[in-house]
Design a protein around this motif. Structure first.
Motif, PDB file in Angstrom:
ATOM      1  N   ILE A 150       0.838  -1.208   0.000  1.00 49.16           N
ATOM      2  CA  ILE A 150       0.000   0.000   0.000  1.00 49.16           C
ATOM      3  C   ILE A 150       0.870   1.255   0.000  1.00 49.16           C
ATOM      4  CG2 ILE A 150      -1.626   1.348   1.430  1.00 49.16           C
ATOM      5  CD1 ILE A 150      -2.881  -1.026  -0.138  1.00 49.16           C
ATOM      6  N   ASP A 154      -1.367   7.609  -0.916  1.00 50.90           N
ATOM      7  CA  ASP A 154      -2.533   7.536  -1.813  1.00 50.90           C
ATOM      8  C   ASP A 154      -3.809   7.342  -0.982  1.00 50.90           C
ATOM      9  OD1 ASP A 154      -4.444   7.040  -3.719  1.00 50.90           O
ATOM     10  OD2 ASP A 154      -3.659   5.049  -4.272  1.00 50.90           O
ATOM     11  N   THR A 157      -6.471   4.436  -1.584  1.00 47.61           N
ATOM     12  CA  THR A 157      -6.278   3.029  -1.187  1.00 47.61           C
ATOM     13  C   THR A 157      -5.857   2.862   0.278  1.00 47.61           C
ATOM     14  OG1 THR A 157      -4.042   3.162  -2.101  1.00 47.61           O
ATOM     15  CG2 THR A 157      -5.724   2.086  -3.481  1.00 47.61           C
ATOM     16  N   CYS A 158      -5.060   3.805   0.805  1.00 50.51           N
ATOM     17  CA  CYS A 158      -4.462   3.531   2.124  1.00 50.51           C
ATOM     18  C   CYS A 158      -5.479   3.516   3.256  1.00 50.51           C
ATOM     19  CB  CYS A 158      -3.325   4.489   2.424  1.00 50.51           C
ATOM     20  SG  CYS A 158      -3.829   6.169   2.829  1.00 50.51           S
ATOM     21  N   ILE A 160      -8.325   2.002   3.142  1.00 55.52           N
ATOM     22  CA  ILE A 160      -9.188   0.816   3.067  1.00 55.52           C
ATOM     23  C   ILE A 160      -8.560  -0.427   3.699  1.00 55.52           C
ATOM     24  CG2 ILE A 160     -10.420  -0.741   1.494  1.00 55.52           C
ATOM     25  CD1 ILE A 160     -10.236   1.456  -0.619  1.00 55.52           C
ATOM     26  N   PHE A 161      -7.260  -0.628   3.397  1.00 56.76           N
ATOM     27  CA  PHE A 161      -6.701  -1.964   3.635  1.00 56.76           C
ATOM     28  C   PHE A 161      -6.039  -2.140   5.001  1.00 56.76           C
ATOM     29  CE2 PHE A 161      -6.960  -1.592  -0.987  1.00 56.76           C
ATOM     30  CZ  PHE A 161      -7.595  -2.787  -1.304  1.00 56.76           C
ATOM     31  N   LEU A 194      -8.071  -2.931 -10.796  1.00 55.19           N
ATOM     32  CA  LEU A 194      -7.535  -3.316  -9.491  1.00 55.19           C
ATOM     33  C   LEU A 194      -6.344  -4.235  -9.724  1.00 55.19           C
ATOM     34  CD1 LEU A 194      -7.696  -3.306  -6.447  1.00 55.19           C
ATOM     35  CD2 LEU A 194      -9.596  -4.897  -6.544  1.00 55.19           C
ATOM     36  N   ALA A 217      -0.585  -1.450  -4.684  1.00 54.87           N
ATOM     37  CA  ALA A 217      -1.934  -1.757  -5.197  1.00 54.87           C
ATOM     38  C   ALA A 217      -2.537  -0.487  -5.789  1.00 54.87           C
ATOM     39  CB  ALA A 217      -2.808  -2.277  -4.063  1.00 54.87           C
ATOM     40  N   GLN A 218      -3.132  -0.652  -6.966  1.00 49.21           N
ATOM     41  CA  GLN A 218      -3.794   0.480  -7.634  1.00 49.21           C
ATOM     42  C   GLN A 218      -5.252   0.107  -7.870  1.00 49.21           C
ATOM     43  OE1 GLN A 218      -1.511   0.886 -11.243  1.00 49.21           O
ATOM     44  NE2 GLN A 218       0.351   1.481 -10.155  1.00 49.21           N
ATOM     45  N   GLN A 219      -6.138   1.043  -7.588  1.00 55.03           N
ATOM     46  CA  GLN A 219      -7.564   0.717  -7.708  1.00 55.03           C
ATOM     47  C   GLN A 219      -8.362   1.896  -8.266  1.00 55.03           C
ATOM     48  OE1 GLN A 219     -10.675  -1.564  -5.083  1.00 55.03           O
ATOM     49  NE2 GLN A 219     -10.137   0.290  -3.978  1.00 55.03           N
ATOM     50  N   GLY A 221     -11.675   2.871  -7.725  1.00 58.78           N
ATOM     51  CA  GLY A 221     -12.649   2.450  -6.721  1.00 58.78           C
ATOM     52  C   GLY A 221     -14.089   2.391  -7.187  1.00 58.78           C
ATOM     53  N   THR A 288      -8.284  -8.311   2.512  1.00 58.35           N
ATOM     54  CA  THR A 288      -8.205  -9.086   1.261  1.00 58.35           C
ATOM     55  C   THR A 288      -8.603 -10.550   1.506  1.00 58.35           C
ATOM     56  OG1 THR A 288      -6.709  -7.457   0.399  1.00 58.35           O
ATOM     57  CG2 THR A 288      -6.704  -9.523  -0.771  1.00 58.35           C
TER      58      THR A 288
END
Ligand code: UT7
Length: 329
Positions: A150, A154, A157-158, A160-161, A194, A217-219, A221, A288
């Motif tokens: 991550i 960003d 994304t950061c 969420i995970f 994703l 990871a790139q998403q 969303g 995940t």
């Protein structure tokens, strides 16, 4: 159908002790607690901070707990399957490291790379091995150290995970406990929405791939959100219809925990009241492959033998699906 099914006879879980709160993230990127909670339902996530530890260490902790809870001697385990996108290394497999770290020395093992559907796919593969009659005891692990891929600059994304792992014991059973039916799907055209593009054979690591942030990871969303809602809804509908079941027959739905709004939309479209839907995203974020076994662990005391349960997930690939099972204890 095979007279042998694969009953889940135990659940073990592990999340690392360090916690990253929304308030912490406010110091790192332009975001705020109110936005994160209202858009995702997440309050905090657990982060594996020890740089010497990896996904296999979290998986091994979950498996050790599982072995203790099910009173299983590690030598009895015949296979370990690990759903993950953050394996310790590109190779060898993380499942083998988990076997080593837990004393499951008679076990073979391998990883399943299906992003957020990693546990769902692995569980189906493990069950099929048992249904074949060749194996009696298999452990399925789902776990990810998402913090290792991550970009903490960003904000898309950061927030969420998170990191975590869970494991289930599968045992041969002749009472029809375990998987009844599954609808599993994938669609490679989802690759652009994703992914983590660096580090594989297409874009091996170079100074340039690092500079271009290709190992994160790139998403996109919004697209993933819409596809997740329609995908999980459709496969759940299909599995219910072809088994002549309605939402009323189902005791629990265990959705992948990516976003509270995705979960609520799927439940709404399928007429499942939220009391039947397992949700713990507030505490862990999106781990995940870890989300479904972490839910099973948190809700274990409320599950009863014979309960009809739906597991459903959607993730990178795209990969998705729904599994109908009968709980065994
Ligand atoms: O687990 C695998 C599958 N993954 C998923 O299922 C994730 C699916 N996607 C999602 O959960 C959501 O799309 C996100 C949580 C990633 C984003 O939520 P969203 O409601 O789709 O937001 P958005 O991307 O449409 O952005 C809305 C606004 C934008 O600002 P403007 O253009 O309207 O001015 C973003 O720049 O929110 C902004 N934004 C943020 N603001 C504060 C995006 N991220 C943040 C943030 N804090 N962290």
């Amino acid at each position: 159908m095979s007279p042998i099914s694969a009953a889940i006879t135990g659940v073990g879980t592990y999340v690392p002790p360090d916690v990253l709160t929304n308030k912490d993230l406010e110091q790192m990127v332009e975001t705020n607690d109110e936005w994160i909670q209202s858009r995702t339902g997440i309050k905090q996530r657990h982060i594996l901070k020890d740089p010497t530890k990896a996904t296999s260490d979290m998986g091994a902790e979950a498996v050790k707990q599982l072995l203790t809870k099910t009173n299983t001697d590690p030598s009895e385990v015949e296979c370990i399957i690990c759903g993950t996108v953050t394996g310790d290394m590109v190779f060898p497999d993380t499942a083998n490291q988990i076997a080593l770290k837990t004393g499951c020395t008679n076990s073979f093992g391998f990883d399943v790379n299906a992003a957020c559907s990693g546990f769902l796919y692995s569980y189906n593969v493990g069950s099929a091995l048992i249904e074949s009659g060749r194996f009696k005891k298999i452990i399925v692990v789902g776990g990810d150290k998402m913090s290792s891929i991550i970009d903490y600059t960003d904000r898309a994304t950061c927030i969420i995970f998170g990191d975590g792992a869970g494991a289930v014991m599968l045992e041969a059973n002749e009472e029809g406990l375990g998987i009844i039916d599954s609808v599993l799907k994938s669609d490679g055209s989802g690759i652009d929405y994703l992914k983590m593009p660096g580090g594989g054979s297409l874009n091996p690591a170079t100074a340039e791939t690092v500079a271009n942030k290709m190992h994160f990871a790139q998403q996109e969303g919004r697209t993933v959100f819409k596809r997740a809602v329609s995908g999980m809804t459709q496969t759940t509908k299909e599995v219910l219809e072809r088994n002549n079941l309605t939402a009323d027959d189902i005791k629990w739905v265990v959705p992948h925990q990516a976003n509270r709004r995705i979960i609520e939309s799927v439940a709404h479209m399928l007429d499942f009241p939220m009391e039947k839907v397992m949700m713990n995203i507030a505490n862990y974020g999106n781990t995940t492959s870890g989300t479904i076994p972490l839910c099973l662990g948190d809700y274990e005391s409320q599950l009863k033998k014979g309960d009809l349960v739906i597991l459903t997930a959607f993730g990178g690939g795209f990969t998705w699906g729904s599994t109908l099972l009968k709980w065994a204890y």
